[in-house]
Design a protein around this motif. Structure first.
Motif, PDB file in Angstrom:
ATOM      1  N   LEU A 126      -2.112  -2.460  -6.524  1.00 22.24           N
ATOM      2  CA  LEU A 126      -1.803  -3.101  -5.245  1.00 22.24           C
ATOM      3  C   LEU A 126      -1.613  -4.603  -5.427  1.00 22.24           C
ATOM      4  CD1 LEU A 126      -1.549  -2.758  -2.137  1.00 22.24           C
ATOM      5  CD2 LEU A 126      -4.002  -3.235  -2.027  1.00 22.24           C
ATOM      6  N   GLN A 165      -6.243   1.459  -8.295  1.00 20.69           N
ATOM      7  CA  GLN A 165      -5.385   1.236  -7.136  1.00 20.69           C
ATOM      8  C   GLN A 165      -5.384  -0.239  -6.741  1.00 20.69           C
ATOM      9  OE1 GLN A 165      -6.332   3.405  -3.543  1.00 20.69           O
ATOM     10  NE2 GLN A 165      -4.210   3.312  -2.858  1.00 20.69           N
ATOM     11  N   LEU A 197       0.836  -1.200   0.000  1.00 20.97           N
ATOM     12  CA  LEU A 197       0.000   0.000   0.000  1.00 20.97           C
ATOM     13  C   LEU A 197       0.876   1.257   0.000  1.00 20.97           C
ATOM     14  CD1 LEU A 197      -2.792   1.228  -0.016  1.00 20.97           C
ATOM     15  CD2 LEU A 197      -2.761   1.161   2.478  1.00 20.97           C
TER      16      LEU A 197
END
Length: 128
Positions: free
Chosen positions: A105, A101, A79
């Protein structure tokens, strides 16, 4: 110790990943590769740092006692990697559309885990 460097697709950046059995024992080698990262007082499970378009993640396995902790630490550091990339590119995370995202990730976690598997295999060979 095992360390690798790879290009992060579409982000014009590099990700450097290192796993060490003991970062204080590998301090000189790590600092040669990642200057001024490890000090005599270093005591962490992992550390993530950003330097320009380079992001580095170093894991100190002496402080990671089991697979559950390893999974937690990989997710935590991944993260940080996504945050550094988003900041660098001026991207604001969108909680209503978090697929970009989430994909990034997932990719970072996968790449870190691949390096961990190489580290583990190297460690297992030394036991024989």
């Amino acid at each position: 110790m095992i360390a690798t460097s790879l290009r992060i697709p579409i982000y014009s950046s590099r990700l450097h990943i290192a796993f060490s059995e003991d970062v204080l024992k590998d301090k000189d080698a790590l600092n040669k590769r990642f200057p001024e990262t490890i000090s005599e007082e270093s005591n962490f499970c992992a550390i993530t740092d950003s330097r320009g378009n380079h992001i580095l993640v170093i894991f100190d396995m002496k402080n990671i006692k089991d697979d559950t902790t390893l999974a937690e630490v990989i997710a935590h550091e991944a993260l940080h990697v996504t945050s550094y990339l988003f900041i660098r590119k001026g991207i604001k995370p969108d909680v209503n559309n978090d697929e970009p995202q989430a994909y990034l990730l997932g990719w970072v976690v996968g790449e870190i885990y691949k390096v961990y598997l190489k580290f583990k295999a190297q460690k297992d060979v030394k036991k024989i």
